[in-house]
Scaffold this motif. Structure first.
Motif, PDB file in Angstrom:
ATOM      1  N   LYS A 122       0.682  -1.000   0.363  1.00 45.29           N
ATOM      2  CA  LYS A 122       0.394   0.245  -0.006  1.00 45.29           C
ATOM      3  C   LYS A 122       0.889   1.297   0.105  1.00 45.29           C
ATOM      4  CE  LYS A 122      -3.575  -2.280   2.034  1.00 45.29           C
ATOM      5  NZ  LYS A 122      -4.232  -2.953   3.433  1.00 45.29           N
ATOM      6  N   PRO A 123       1.174   1.471  -1.364  1.00 46.06           N
ATOM      7  CA  PRO A 123       1.900   2.839  -1.199  1.00 46.06           C
ATOM      8  C   PRO A 123       1.549   4.690  -0.641  1.00 46.06           C
ATOM      9  CG  PRO A 123       1.063   2.380  -3.354  1.00 46.06           C
ATOM     10  CD  PRO A 123       0.093   1.791  -2.831  1.00 46.06           C
ATOM     11  N   VAL A 124       2.658   4.911  -0.221  1.00 44.33           N
ATOM     12  CA  VAL A 124       2.462   6.022   0.753  1.00 44.33           C
ATOM     13  C   VAL A 124       1.670   7.291  -0.441  1.00 44.33           C
ATOM     14  CG1 VAL A 124       2.348   7.894   1.456  1.00 44.33           C
ATOM     15  CG2 VAL A 124       3.620   6.081   2.042  1.00 44.33           C
TER      16      VAL A 124
END
Length: 121
Positions: free
Chosen positions: A91-93
């Protein structure tokens, strides 16, 4: 005493040298390997049969099974799934549009430098 060369032996008692018949083709096949493979196949089939039997015997009562099915359907609807049906693990920032990427990079660089300093000590 009579010498062995002087003793008369009847012709019916004289044995001819043993000569074996040719080995039959069936005996030249690796019979043991064939038997082992058959045993393995039988075992695999027996294990699969037993697994099916235990699966059929281990079902929940109908009302509980319906409840489990409803819970599974609710969980499937809630979770975002990837192309293979698996939940995403990465889950990328996501930064906002108004954030300056240079400031974000500087902040991350400072955090990294601080962790390096901590590990040096």
């Amino acid at each position: 005493r009579a010498k062995a060369s002087e003793v008369h032996i009847p012709e019916t008692m004289i044995n001819e040298p043993f000569k074996a018949n040719p080995i039959p083709y069936e005996a030249t096949i690796p019979l043991y390997d064939k038997m082992v493979q058959e045993d393995q196949q039988k075992r695999i089939q027996a294990v699969a049969k037993r697994a099916r039997e235990t699966l059929l015997a281990s079902k929940l009562p109908p009302r509980m099974e319906d409840h489990q099915r409803k819970l599974m359907m609710e969980q499937m609807e809630e979770k975002p799934n990837g192309p293979q049906g698996e939940e995403f693990t990465f889950k990328p920032v996501i930064t906002r549009a108004q954030d300056n990427y240079a400031d974000y990079f500087d902040k991350q660089q400072k955090i990294f430098q601080m962790t390096l300093e901590r590990h040096k000590k």
